[in-house]
Scaffold this motif. Structure first.
Motif, PDB file in Angstrom:
ATOM      1  N   ARG A  96     -55.592 -83.807 -40.939  1.00  0.00           N
ATOM      2  CA  ARG A  96     -54.363 -84.448 -40.424  1.00  0.00           C
ATOM      3  C   ARG A  96     -53.108 -83.726 -40.904  1.00  0.00           C
ATOM      4  NH1 ARG A  96     -56.974 -89.230 -42.450  1.00  0.00           N
ATOM      5  NH2 ARG A  96     -55.447 -89.228 -44.137  1.00  0.00           N
ATOM      6  N   ASP A  97     -53.185 -83.100 -42.063  1.00  0.00           N
ATOM      7  CA  ASP A  97     -51.987 -82.568 -42.706  1.00  0.00           C
ATOM      8  C   ASP A  97     -51.721 -81.092 -42.440  1.00  0.00           C
ATOM      9  OD1 ASP A  97     -51.500 -85.064 -43.884  1.00  0.00           O
ATOM     10  OD2 ASP A  97     -52.852 -84.591 -45.558  1.00  0.00           O
ATOM     11  N   PHE A  98     -52.765 -80.350 -42.045  1.00  0.00           N
ATOM     12  CA  PHE A  98     -52.613 -78.902 -41.917  1.00  0.00           C
ATOM     13  C   PHE A  98     -53.119 -78.401 -40.566  1.00  0.00           C
ATOM     14  CE2 PHE A  98     -53.313 -79.610 -46.550  1.00  0.00           C
ATOM     15  CZ  PHE A  98     -52.058 -79.200 -46.997  1.00  0.00           C
ATOM     16  N   ASP A  99     -52.401 -77.415 -40.047  1.00  0.00           N
ATOM     17  CA  ASP A  99     -52.800 -76.746 -38.805  1.00  0.00           C
ATOM     18  C   ASP A  99     -53.275 -75.321 -39.063  1.00  0.00           C
ATOM     19  OD1 ASP A  99     -51.801 -79.003 -37.389  1.00  0.00           O
ATOM     20  OD2 ASP A  99     -49.778 -78.148 -37.469  1.00  0.00           O
ATOM     21  N   VAL A 100     -52.830 -74.750 -40.184  1.00  0.00           N
ATOM     22  CA  VAL A 100     -53.101 -73.345 -40.508  1.00  0.00           C
ATOM     23  C   VAL A 100     -53.746 -73.274 -41.889  1.00  0.00           C
ATOM     24  CG1 VAL A 100     -52.092 -71.049 -40.845  1.00  0.00           C
ATOM     25  CG2 VAL A 100     -51.104 -72.614 -39.147  1.00  0.00           C
ATOM     26  N   PHE A 101     -54.797 -72.470 -42.009  1.00  0.00           N
ATOM     27  CA  PHE A 101     -55.498 -72.312 -43.284  1.00  0.00           C
ATOM     28  C   PHE A 101     -55.450 -70.843 -43.667  1.00  0.00           C
ATOM     29  CE2 PHE A 101     -56.824 -76.151 -41.317  1.00  0.00           C
ATOM     30  CZ  PHE A 101     -56.830 -77.062 -42.362  1.00  0.00           C
ATOM     31  N   LEU A 102     -54.899 -70.597 -44.849  1.00  0.00           N
ATOM     32  CA  LEU A 102     -54.504 -69.254 -45.268  1.00  0.00           C
ATOM     33  C   LEU A 102     -55.386 -68.746 -46.394  1.00  0.00           C
ATOM     34  CD1 LEU A 102     -52.499 -66.859 -45.432  1.00  0.00           C
ATOM     35  CD2 LEU A 102     -50.976 -68.363 -46.754  1.00  0.00           C
ATOM     36  N   PHE A 103     -55.882 -67.537 -46.203  1.00  0.00           N
ATOM     37  CA  PHE A 103     -56.752 -66.881 -47.180  1.00  0.00           C
ATOM     38  C   PHE A 103     -56.122 -65.536 -47.528  1.00  0.00           C
ATOM     39  CE2 PHE A 103     -58.955 -69.507 -44.232  1.00  0.00           C
ATOM     40  CZ  PHE A 103     -59.871 -70.234 -44.961  1.00  0.00           C
ATOM     41  N   GLY A 104     -56.116 -65.211 -48.795  1.00  0.00           N
ATOM     42  CA  GLY A 104     -55.404 -64.013 -49.212  1.00  0.00           C
ATOM     43  C   GLY A 104     -56.246 -62.780 -49.408  1.00  0.00           C
ATOM     44  N   GLY A 123     -44.760 -70.816 -51.849  1.00  0.00           N
ATOM     45  CA  GLY A 123     -44.541 -72.247 -51.686  1.00  0.00           C
ATOM     46  C   GLY A 123     -45.511 -72.975 -50.779  1.00  0.00           C
ATOM     47  N   PHE A 124     -46.621 -72.335 -50.407  1.00  0.00           N
ATOM     48  CA  PHE A 124     -47.600 -73.015 -49.568  1.00  0.00           C
ATOM     49  C   PHE A 124     -48.424 -73.998 -50.407  1.00  0.00           C
ATOM     50  CE2 PHE A 124     -47.046 -68.853 -47.425  1.00  0.00           C
ATOM     51  CZ  PHE A 124     -46.559 -69.312 -46.203  1.00  0.00           C
ATOM     52  N   GLN A 125     -48.759 -75.132 -49.800  1.00  0.00           N
ATOM     53  CA  GLN A 125     -49.606 -76.107 -50.488  1.00  0.00           C
ATOM     54  C   GLN A 125     -51.014 -75.550 -50.643  1.00  0.00           C
ATOM     55  OE1 GLN A 125     -49.203 -80.368 -49.435  1.00  0.00           O
ATOM     56  NE2 GLN A 125     -47.915 -79.639 -47.744  1.00  0.00           N
ATOM     57  N   GLY A 126     -51.638 -75.822 -51.794  1.00  0.00           N
ATOM     58  CA  GLY A 126     -52.941 -75.246 -52.082  1.00  0.00           C
ATOM     59  C   GLY A 126     -54.066 -76.262 -52.116  1.00  0.00           C
ATOM     60  N   ARG A 127     -55.264 -75.776 -51.806  1.00  0.00           N
ATOM     61  CA  ARG A 127     -56.494 -76.567 -51.917  1.00  0.00           C
ATOM     62  C   ARG A 127     -57.600 -75.648 -52.443  1.00  0.00           C
ATOM     63  NH1 ARG A 127     -53.242 -79.937 -51.128  1.00  0.00           N
ATOM     64  NH2 ARG A 127     -53.309 -81.712 -49.680  1.00  0.00           N
ATOM     65  N   ARG A 128     -58.506 -76.226 -53.227  1.00  0.00           N
ATOM     66  CA  ARG A 128     -59.633 -75.478 -53.783  1.00  0.00           C
ATOM     67  C   ARG A 128     -60.873 -75.631 -52.905  1.00  0.00           C
ATOM     68  NH1 ARG A 128     -58.671 -78.224 -59.170  1.00  0.00           N
ATOM     69  NH2 ARG A 128     -60.073 -79.693 -58.193  1.00  0.00           N
ATOM     70  N   LEU A 129     -61.761 -74.637 -52.998  1.00  0.00           N
ATOM     71  CA  LEU A 129     -63.050 -74.718 -52.315  1.00  0.00           C
ATOM     72  C   LEU A 129     -64.212 -74.829 -53.311  1.00  0.00           C
ATOM     73  CD1 LEU A 129     -62.673 -72.084 -49.440  1.00  0.00           C
ATOM     74  CD2 LEU A 129     -62.638 -74.581 -49.253  1.00  0.00           C
ATOM     75  N   VAL A 140     -63.882 -69.085 -45.097  1.00  0.00           N
ATOM     76  CA  VAL A 140     -63.402 -69.584 -43.803  1.00  0.00           C
ATOM     77  C   VAL A 140     -64.436 -70.525 -43.187  1.00  0.00           C
ATOM     78  CG1 VAL A 140     -62.676 -68.936 -41.478  1.00  0.00           C
ATOM     79  CG2 VAL A 140     -61.983 -67.534 -43.424  1.00  0.00           C
ATOM     80  N   ARG A 141     -65.722 -70.166 -43.315  1.00  0.00           N
ATOM     81  CA  ARG A 141     -66.799 -71.007 -42.770  1.00  0.00           C
ATOM     82  C   ARG A 141     -66.804 -72.384 -43.436  1.00  0.00           C
ATOM     83  NH1 ARG A 141     -70.423 -67.562 -43.734  1.00  0.00           N
ATOM     84  NH2 ARG A 141     -70.141 -66.538 -41.709  1.00  0.00           N
ATOM     85  N   VAL A 142     -66.687 -72.403 -44.756  1.00  0.00           N
ATOM     86  CA  VAL A 142     -66.669 -73.670 -45.489  1.00  0.00           C
ATOM     87  C   VAL A 142     -65.445 -74.495 -45.097  1.00  0.00           C
ATOM     88  CG1 VAL A 142     -66.365 -74.681 -47.794  1.00  0.00           C
ATOM     89  CG2 VAL A 142     -68.058 -72.866 -47.428  1.00  0.00           C
ATOM     90  N   THR A 143     -64.305 -73.836 -44.997  1.00  0.00           N
ATOM     91  CA  THR A 143     -63.085 -74.547 -44.589  1.00  0.00           C
ATOM     92  C   THR A 143     -63.260 -75.162 -43.216  1.00  0.00           C
ATOM     93  OG1 THR A 143     -61.699 -73.066 -45.909  1.00  0.00           O
ATOM     94  CG2 THR A 143     -60.614 -74.275 -44.129  1.00  0.00           C
TER      95      THR A 143
END
Length: 208
Positions: A96-104, A123-129, A140-143
């Motif tokens: 619901r909160d994110f449209d784009v998932f960023l990997f570095g 300043g991007f919000q972060g999440r752990r896998l 990316v597959r797990v996300t």
């Protein structure tokens, strides 16, 4: 809220090695099937898109950085940085909160380098896998499984540090976490095992 999500890998290296090419092709193919978008950003001037990636309409090659692409504050709030040092794990509710998932280009170094720090500072919000290092295509597959299929991280079947046997005398242990396929084997990009076998005398980092 767009149902079709965008997966962005900020490509921080000057070149694209054979390992990364296979990973990116796997991401493009899987993203194509779910009608999402896969973007490589921060590509150097004159970057030539590998042939493997040219057949996927879902793929975008972008010279701008994610900071330039998502510079509006509202847009930036909809970008989730997959960050091993984030305070929260990725969850199905993040759809619901994110449209784009960023990997570095961060997942796949052994030992891992904190390449995400450059993106974290933007300043991007972060999440752990989770605590175990993944290859980029696995991350990316797990996300996608969490966001689009609504798995929780602890319900995804994993294989950690699988041993690849090439023959009775040769094998190698992969220092990463993979998703377990229906056949019980780690899901890896097409051609990856052949690449590893061919270059068994090289270190993992030499293949990226």
């Amino acid at each position: 809220m767009p149902e079709r999500k965008t997966y962005v890998v900020e490509h921080l290296d000057a070149e694209l090695g054979p390992w990364s090419e296979l990973e990116y092709a796997a991401i493009a193919e899987e993203t194509q099937r779910t009608r999402g978008t896969f973007m490589l950003s921060s590509l150097p001037h004159g970057f030539k898109v590998p042939y493997r990636l040219t057949g996927y309409p879902s793929f975008i090659a972008e010279g701008r950085s994610v900071e330039e692409i998502y510079k509006d504050e509202e847009e930036k709030e909809r970008v989730c940085l997959l960050d091993p040092q984030a305070d929260k794990d990725l969850s199905p509710d993040d759809k619901r909160d994110f449209d784009v998932f960023l990997f570095g280009g961060i997942l796949g170094d052994d030992p891992p380098r904190d390449r995400t720090s450059e993106l974290r500072k933007k300043g991007f919000q972060g999440r752990r896998l989770g605590p175990v290092q993944m290859t980029t295509d696995t991350a990316v597959r797990v996300t996608r499984m969490v966001i689009e299929e609504q798995f929780t991280l602890n319900k995804i079947p994993y294989i950690d540090y699988p041993e690849l046997k090439f023959n009775d005398h040769e094998s190698t242990e992969m220092p990463f976490r993979y998703v377990k396929g229906k056949d019980g084997k780690p899901i890896m990009p097409q051609g990856m095992i052949d690449l590893i076998k061919k270059d068994a005398d090289k270190s993992i980092n030499d293949l990226f």
